[in-house]
Design a protein around this motif. Sequence first.
Motif, short mmCIF file in Angstrom:
data_model
loop_
_atom_site.label_atom_id
_atom_site.label_comp_id
_atom_site.label_asym_id
_atom_site.label_seq_id
_atom_site.Cartn_x
_atom_site.Cartn_y
_atom_site.Cartn_z
N ALA A 151 0.86 -1.19 0.00
CA ALA A 151 0.00 0.00 0.00
C ALA A 151 0.89 1.23 0.00
O ALA A 151 1.84 1.32 0.77
CB ALA A 151 -0.90 -0.01 1.23
N ARG A 152 0.57 2.17 -0.86
CA ARG A 152 1.37 3.40 -0.92
C ARG A 152 0.78 4.41 0.05
O ARG A 152 -0.27 4.99 -0.23
CB ARG A 152 1.37 3.95 -2.34
N ARG A 153 1.41 4.55 1.16
CA ARG A 153 0.94 5.50 2.17
C ARG A 153 2.13 6.32 2.65
O ARG A 153 3.23 5.80 2.82
CB ARG A 153 0.33 4.76 3.34
N ALA A 154 1.85 7.56 2.89
CA ALA A 154 2.90 8.46 3.36
C ALA A 154 3.34 8.06 4.77
O ALA A 154 2.52 7.63 5.59
CB ALA A 154 2.41 9.90 3.37
N VAL A 155 4.60 8.20 5.05
CA VAL A 155 5.13 7.90 6.38
C VAL A 155 4.51 8.85 7.40
O VAL A 155 4.25 8.47 8.54
CB VAL A 155 6.67 8.03 6.37
N GLU A 156 4.24 10.09 6.99
CA GLU A 156 3.71 11.10 7.88
C GLU A 156 2.20 10.98 8.08
O GLU A 156 1.59 11.81 8.73
CB GLU A 156 4.00 12.50 7.31
N ARG A 157 1.55 9.97 7.52
CA ARG A 157 0.11 9.82 7.56
C ARG A 157 -0.40 9.80 9.00
O ARG A 157 0.08 9.03 9.83
CB ARG A 157 -0.25 8.52 6.84
N ASP A 158 -1.41 10.61 9.27
CA ASP A 158 -2.01 10.72 10.60
C ASP A 158 -3.44 10.19 10.52
O ASP A 158 -4.35 10.88 10.06
CB ASP A 158 -1.99 12.18 11.06
#
Length: 175
Positions: A151-158
Motif C-alpha cells: 500500500a502506498r501511504r505516506a510515512v507522515e500519515r495521521d
Amino acid sequence: MAGKKTGSGEGPNTRKVKQRGTRRDLDALRDRRMRAAEMFAAGRRQIDVAVELEVSQQTASRWHRQWTDGGNEALEGAGRAGRRPRLDDAQIEVVREELLKGPQAHGFATGVWTLGRVAIVIERLTGVTYGPTQTWTILRTRLGWSRQRPARRAVERDEDAIVAWRENEWPRIKK
C-alpha cells in the motif's frame, strides 16, 4: 460497417483472453492404454479396442504393435510430459525458506520482492539462472504465491486526523 455482424459476438473493444489448454491426466491416459493391453490379451480386435476406448484406429494399431513387441511395459508410458524442471522440490523448498526471510536479509535495500531480486536469490542458492517470466512461473506454480503490491501511504500519515476530517469536514464540503 453498420448492420454487418462478424459472428464473433464481441465488440470492437473487447479483449480476447488466450485460453490455456488443460493439463493432460497422465494417469487416465496410462489406464486407458493398460485397458487396451488387457483387451489385446483377451483376443479382442484392434477395431473393437478403438471403438470401446474411443480412440482412432491408428492409435489402436500403434498400441497393438507396441504391445506385441514389448508387452504391457511398452504401453506404460513415460509417466510425465514435458521437460524436467531445472529445480527439484528440495531446491524449491530452500528457495521458499529464503524468500520468507525477506529481501533485506539478502542484502536488498527495501523490503519489496521483485522478479529480478527473486531471480538473483534463486541463482545464488541453486546456480540456476532464470529470467523474469520463468521466475514468475516458479513463484506462481511451484510456490503458490501471487502478486502483492505494498500500500502506498505516506510515512507522515495521521490516521486520527483523517478520521476527524472525514467526520467533520467532508459532510460540510459535500453539501
